[in-house]
Scaffold this active site. Sequence first.
Site, PDB file in Angstrom:
ATOM      1  N   GLU A   1      -8.350  12.803   0.237  1.00 36.87           N
ATOM      2  CA  GLU A   1      -9.304  12.462  -0.812  1.00 36.87           C
ATOM      3  C   GLU A   1      -8.721  11.460  -1.788  1.00 36.87           C
ATOM      4  O   GLU A   1      -9.445  10.650  -2.368  1.00 36.87           O
ATOM      5  CB  GLU A   1      -9.749  13.727  -1.549  1.00 36.87           C
TER       6      GLU A   1
ATOM      7  N   HIS B   1     -15.986   4.718  -0.478  1.00 37.86           N
ATOM      8  CA  HIS B   1     -15.303   6.016  -0.475  1.00 37.86           C
ATOM      9  C   HIS B   1     -14.933   6.413   0.962  1.00 37.86           C
ATOM     10  O   HIS B   1     -13.773   6.754   1.238  1.00 37.86           O
ATOM     11  CB  HIS B   1     -16.234   7.064  -1.092  1.00 37.86           C
ATOM     12  N   GLU B   2     -15.894   6.359   1.857  1.00 30.29           N
ATOM     13  CA  GLU B   2     -15.623   6.755   3.239  1.00 30.29           C
ATOM     14  C   GLU B   2     -14.672   5.768   3.913  1.00 30.29           C
ATOM     15  O   GLU B   2     -13.873   6.160   4.780  1.00 30.29           O
ATOM     16  CB  GLU B   2     -16.929   6.889   4.029  1.00 30.29           C
TER      17      GLU B   2
ATOM     18  N   HIS C   1     -11.178   6.973   3.377  1.00 29.91           N
ATOM     19  CA  HIS C   1     -10.803   8.007   4.350  1.00 29.91           C
ATOM     20  C   HIS C   1     -10.436   7.368   5.687  1.00 29.91           C
ATOM     21  O   HIS C   1      -9.415   7.708   6.305  1.00 29.91           O
ATOM     22  CB  HIS C   1     -11.973   8.970   4.573  1.00 29.91           C
TER      23      HIS C   1
END
Length: 508
Positions: free
Chosen positions: A302, A272-273, A276
């Site tokens: 996001e 997930h990170e 980003h």
Amino acid sequence: MATEAAADDVSDAPEAYDALLDRVRRWNTVGSAAGVLGWDQQVMMPEGGTPARSKQLSTLSSINHDMITDDETGELLDELEDEELTDERAAVVREVRREYERADAVPVDLVEEISETSSEALQAWERARADDDFERFAPHLEKHVELKRQYAEHIDPDRDPYEVLFEEFEPCLSMERTESILDELRETLVPMIDAIRESDATLAVDTFEGQFPAGDQEAVARDALDLVGYDFDRGRLDVSSHPFTSGNQFDCRITTRFDESDPLGAVGSTIHEYGHAQYTLGLPREHWATPLGDSRDLSVHESQSRLWENHVGRSRAFWELFLPAFTERFPETDDATVEDAYEAFNQVHEDNLIRVEADELTYHLHIVVRFEIERDLVRGDLDVADVPEAWNDKYEEYLGIRPDTDGDGCLQDIHWSHGNFGYFPTYSLGSVMAAQLFAAAEREIDDLDAKIAAGDFEDLQGWLGENVHRHGSRYETNELVKRATGEDFSADAFTDYVEEKYGELYGI
């Protein structure tokens, strides 16, 4: 296209535009320095450093605010009002004008007070969460609510203060459109989750139960980052109490956290990170510290993290690729099959209280709880002292579970310690956007699943870079999505995706 953009900046730009751009670069550089101090506060700073750090950050906030709101900024914007500008220059002026008008409406002493309150509240939140003591955090939350009401009133006293604050994080989508999407998600997901809970399907999860040391989990997280191509020459992986990503296209750092009973959670959090970071690192370097080199907004940001976490990391194709590395680190999972990993990673939980550990479906009900509570706080319809009870009641109503502690309840997220009211809806907006973008990528990239299974992420990274990253803030949210997918932003792709995926998984 990036080359054309760079050429556009150095050609026959009006003198006022060049002067404005120089000012923008200077104040964004100050903001970038504050970002490094904020990263350090959450990752490496000793606990005793808070008093000095709060002053450092408030001073930088004040300097940044003064630079934005200086009379010269307004004069340059006025001078450019009637100029014939290229599309890219017009986009820069549009974004700077929005930032200037909001900042100019807010007194600098309020900006400083909010910044100092954030530093103090962060430390109080960390202690309150560790001790399960909401009362320790409550005065800081109360102060943030009051300060943010004042902030919103300065910007526009005639509008809903929560809507004004929401625009800090998503300036291009209306509150009405946002609430409509959240309502659509609730209407789709609640009956789907009920059907899943009533189904007879049994997903394989036992293989991934046990204790998995944090050190080994960090090694697995680094394996995953190496696999998807995180650039460690321009980034770092660290541990923090709440995973986050911070930086710019030259230096973008990610953090994760480890629960020794949940190794898959760390994999999901790390990927997930990475999403980003990949967005930030993919922004045009030649436009650093200007709107053309900045991300569009938090909904788009996001969308990148949720796309990598859900559409890549939770896919069968990814686990065909990654399972050997995972089982090498954790030999006790040697018997796990790709299908076992896929089912375990996509299980819909009946009793999970923690948002960052939530499955892909119930996640959005976690968001709805936060959205409704912070909206009521800012509007004055809920007192801070009543937050724990309101939180617990909503969890019981929407998810059928009730937290036993505030640490697992209203203290689990970092956002309110920063005074970030209006942030939470962007998580669901980003998930919806991720599905729409990934569906478009699947249409345009031949056999994308096979490429993922083979560890070939170049085409997907290239598609996202071409359609999202390289544009910075040139386009507003809906236009960016429409250019990438051919359609206006909507929840259709998301609802189609979850109905197909979870219908197959659970036989509903």
